[in-house]
Write a protein that holds these residues in place. Structure first.
Motif, short mmCIF file in Angstrom:
data_model
loop_
_atom_site.label_atom_id
_atom_site.label_comp_id
_atom_site.label_asym_id
_atom_site.label_seq_id
_atom_site.Cartn_x
_atom_site.Cartn_y
_atom_site.Cartn_z
N LEU A 1 0.86 -0.86 0.40
CA LEU A 1 0.04 0.66 -0.04
C LEU A 1 0.40 1.37 0.26
CD1 LEU A 1 -2.37 -1.37 2.83
CD2 LEU A 1 -3.04 -1.42 0.02
N ILE A 2 2.61 1.12 0.28
CA ILE A 2 3.52 1.85 0.33
C ILE A 2 3.60 2.72 -1.44
CG2 ILE A 2 5.49 3.15 1.41
CD1 ILE A 2 4.21 0.90 3.68
N SER A 3 3.79 4.15 -1.33
CA SER A 3 5.08 3.98 -2.51
C SER A 3 5.95 3.85 -2.72
CB SER A 3 3.47 5.75 -3.53
OG SER A 3 2.27 5.24 -3.41
N LEU A 4 6.17 4.70 -1.30
CA LEU A 4 7.72 5.04 -1.65
C LEU A 4 8.51 5.65 0.05
CD1 LEU A 4 8.88 6.99 -4.57
CD2 LEU A 4 9.74 5.21 -4.39
N VAL A 5 9.70 5.59 0.51
CA VAL A 5 9.48 5.81 1.90
C VAL A 5 11.22 5.94 1.61
CG1 VAL A 5 10.42 4.88 4.20
CG2 VAL A 5 9.02 3.28 2.84
N PHE A 6 10.26 7.76 2.48
CA PHE A 6 11.32 9.16 1.67
C PHE A 6 12.43 9.12 3.94
CE2 PHE A 6 8.37 10.46 -0.75
CZ PHE A 6 9.14 10.57 -1.76
N SER A 7 13.69 8.40 2.78
CA SER A 7 14.77 8.40 4.33
C SER A 7 15.98 9.42 3.99
CB SER A 7 14.62 7.15 4.67
OG SER A 7 15.87 6.67 5.64
N ASP A 8 17.08 9.41 5.34
CA ASP A 8 18.14 10.04 5.12
C ASP A 8 18.99 9.10 3.94
OD1 ASP A 8 19.53 8.64 7.52
OD2 ASP A 8 17.30 9.10 7.80
N VAL A 9 18.49 7.70 4.04
CA VAL A 9 19.24 7.04 3.32
C VAL A 9 19.32 7.17 1.79
CG1 VAL A 9 20.20 5.79 5.41
CG2 VAL A 9 17.87 4.64 4.04
N GLY A 10 17.86 8.29 1.47
CA GLY A 10 17.19 8.09 0.20
C GLY A 10 16.16 7.45 -0.10
N SER A 11 15.17 7.33 -1.23
CA SER A 11 13.95 7.20 -1.42
C SER A 11 14.07 5.49 -1.98
CB SER A 11 13.37 7.77 -2.66
OG SER A 11 14.32 8.42 -3.49
N LEU A 12 12.96 4.93 -0.89
CA LEU A 12 12.96 3.80 -0.67
C LEU A 12 12.57 3.47 -1.43
CD1 LEU A 12 15.01 2.63 2.36
CD2 LEU A 12 16.31 3.06 0.25
N THR A 13 11.75 2.15 -1.80
CA THR A 13 10.76 1.82 -2.08
C THR A 13 10.36 0.72 -0.93
OG1 THR A 13 12.07 -0.71 -3.14
CG2 THR A 13 10.76 0.92 -4.95
N PRO A 14 9.24 -0.01 0.20
CA PRO A 14 9.07 -1.10 0.46
C PRO A 14 10.25 -2.00 0.67
CG PRO A 14 7.45 -0.18 -0.03
CD PRO A 14 8.22 0.26 -1.31
N GLU A 15 10.63 -2.94 -0.52
CA GLU A 15 12.16 -3.76 -0.71
C GLU A 15 13.06 -3.32 -0.74
OE1 GLU A 15 9.61 -2.96 -2.95
OE2 GLU A 15 8.00 -4.76 -3.34
N GLY A 16 13.19 -1.46 -0.52
CA GLY A 16 14.27 -1.31 -0.52
C GLY A 16 14.54 -1.28 1.11
N VAL A 17 13.52 -1.71 1.80
CA VAL A 17 14.11 -0.60 3.39
C VAL A 17 14.41 -2.07 3.97
CG1 VAL A 17 12.64 -0.45 5.37
CG2 VAL A 17 11.94 0.85 3.04
N SER A 18 13.48 -2.95 3.08
CA SER A 18 14.10 -4.25 3.20
C SER A 18 16.26 -4.92 3.13
CB SER A 18 13.65 -5.37 2.80
OG SER A 18 11.88 -5.71 3.11
N GLN A 19 15.78 -4.61 1.53
CA GLN A 19 17.40 -5.12 1.54
C GLN A 19 18.62 -4.13 2.51
OE1 GLN A 19 17.56 -3.53 -2.39
NE2 GLN A 19 16.25 -5.57 -3.07
N TYR A 20 18.04 -2.95 2.49
CA TYR A 20 18.71 -2.01 3.51
C TYR A 20 19.06 -2.86 5.14
CZ TYR A 20 20.19 2.61 6.21
OH TYR A 20 21.39 3.39 7.25
N LEU A 21 17.79 -2.77 5.59
CA LEU A 21 17.76 -3.84 6.91
C LEU A 21 18.99 -4.71 7.24
CD1 LEU A 21 14.73 -3.43 8.49
CD2 LEU A 21 16.44 -2.67 9.87
N VAL A 22 18.74 -5.78 5.88
CA VAL A 22 20.33 -6.36 5.89
C VAL A 22 21.48 -6.18 5.78
CG1 VAL A 22 20.64 -8.43 4.41
CG2 VAL A 22 18.09 -8.14 4.82
N GLY A 23 21.78 -5.22 4.73
CA GLY A 23 22.46 -4.79 4.79
C GLY A 23 23.18 -4.06 6.14
N MET A 24 22.53 -2.81 6.63
CA MET A 24 22.55 -2.81 8.26
C MET A 24 23.33 -3.34 9.36
SD MET A 24 20.49 1.33 9.92
CE MET A 24 19.20 -0.61 10.63
N PHE A 25 22.75 -4.43 9.39
CA PHE A 25 22.67 -5.85 10.23
C PHE A 25 23.22 -6.90 9.72
CE2 PHE A 25 18.97 -3.48 11.59
CZ PHE A 25 19.78 -2.94 13.46
N ALA A 26 23.93 -6.72 8.49
CA ALA A 26 24.83 -7.95 8.44
C ALA A 26 26.24 -8.08 8.72
CB ALA A 26 25.25 -7.89 6.93
N GLY A 27 26.72 -6.35 9.19
CA GLY A 27 28.11 -6.59 9.91
C GLY A 27 28.40 -5.59 8.64
#
Length: 330
Positions: free
Chosen positions: A304-330
């Motif tokens: 239901l979400i078009s885009l997520v605007f964040s300080d790390v860029g404009s992300l699709t919801p799938e992009g948020v998942s990828q960012y979290l994986v990268g952030m907590f992967a060490g």
């Protein structure tokens, strides 16, 4: 005593209007480190995890603070260092925590600049409840473009009224909309701009209750639904429904037992035909009763979400998942 101290620190920090719950949690953990007598990194991490759990237990809605605690503990765990002693390392970690919180206060301005490009002149915007980053974005847009804003009332807390008052004081044409009138007003709206308490691993949104139904209505009306979220609100949680949120409990939306109906000596309720009109109990339901029986937050699905605007860029919801994986992967 330590649990009480961390919670008191957290509540004191929340008195600062600029601090959201994740940042207040990070600073509370930083203060805990200053008081800590831990002699090793292992002991310090155990104390941090215990303090984070204590904060979560004492908060009726721990989602935002859990996101902050999770991020900070992960940072402490992975922090590279060449300190000569544990004391030096702890001092540096405290400094880094304070520095991060200071830097994080600039994230809203970055998000406002990013979202600004999606706001056209003469835009009509719908927003919900109260969000610092949404407010900053709208105030910035008002300086350079003509905008009008519909703000939902946002019961049970009614925080949309606070937003409307601040926008009106800044000279932005603004109108408060009943939560039940969103479908009525959606055809006048160009897009929805929504704040967040957390963005979860699925790319879905946790925010003030009513956000989900607004997203459903926006989708049906083919209107973009944009979420604004600082990266410290990204949370490794994967709810599948409203009832997976940690703030949900069995008391919410429960059926209340009528207290005014007379009963027979056997304890059974008499038939309606046997009750005279003057015996009918008067039932009064207050706004406080309704608020106690309803949730404060809800979950909005990523589709239901078009885009997520964040300080790390404009992300699709799938992009948020990828960012979290990268952030907590060490």
């Amino acid at each position: 005593m330590a649990d009480l101290q961390i919670y008191e620190s957290y509540q004191r920090l929340l008195q600062n209007e600029d601090l959201s719950t994740p940042l207040a949690a990070i600073l509370a953990l930083t203060e805990m480190m200053e008081r800590s007598t831990a002699g090793t990194m292992f002991e310090l991490l155990n104390e941090l995890k215990g303090s984070a759990e204590a904060l979560s237990r004492q908060s009726p809605n721990p989602i935002g603070l859990n996101a902050g605690c999770e991020l900070f503990i992960e940072f402490i765990t992975l922090f590279p260092h060449d300190a000569a002693s544990f004391s030096e390392l702890k001092t540096e970690l405290i400094r880094q925590g304070q520095q991060y919180a200071k830097q994080a206060l600039t994230y809203r301005a970055k998000i406002a600049e990013l979202a600004f490009d999606f706001i056209k002149d003469d835009s009509v915007i719908l927003t919900h409840s109260y969000s610092r980053v949404v407010l900053q974005t709208l105030l910035m847009a008002h300086k350079r473009k003509r905008i009008s804003v519909f703000v939902t009332e946002a019961r049970p807390r009614g925080m949309g009224i606070k937003t409307a008052e601040m926008l009106t004081a800044a000279g932005i044409p603004c109108s408060v909309v009943l939560d039940s009138a969103v479908a009525y007003v959606i055809e006048k709206v160009d897009f929805v701009l929504m704040g967040s308490e957390a963005v979860v691993e699925s790319g879905g949104l946790v925010n003030a209750v009513g956000s989900n139904q607004i997203a459903i209505i926006a989708k049906a009306a083919n209107k973009p639904f944009y979420a604004l979220a600082e990266s410290y609100k990204f949370h490794r949680m994967f709810p599948l429904s409203q009832y997976d949120l940690p703030s949900h409990n069995s008391r919410l939306l429960s059926f209340q037992t009528p207290s005014g109906n007379p009963r027979t000596p056997s304890g059974r309720r008499p038939s309606e035909s046997s009750l005279a009109p003057n015996h009918t109990a008067s039932i009064k339901i207050t706004q406080e009763d309704i608020a106690r029986n309803n949730p404060d937050i809800d979950y909005t699905r990523p589709d239901l979400i078009s885009l997520v605007f964040s300080d790390v860029g404009s992300l699709t919801p799938e992009g948020v998942s990828q960012y979290l994986v990268g952030m907590f992967a060490g």
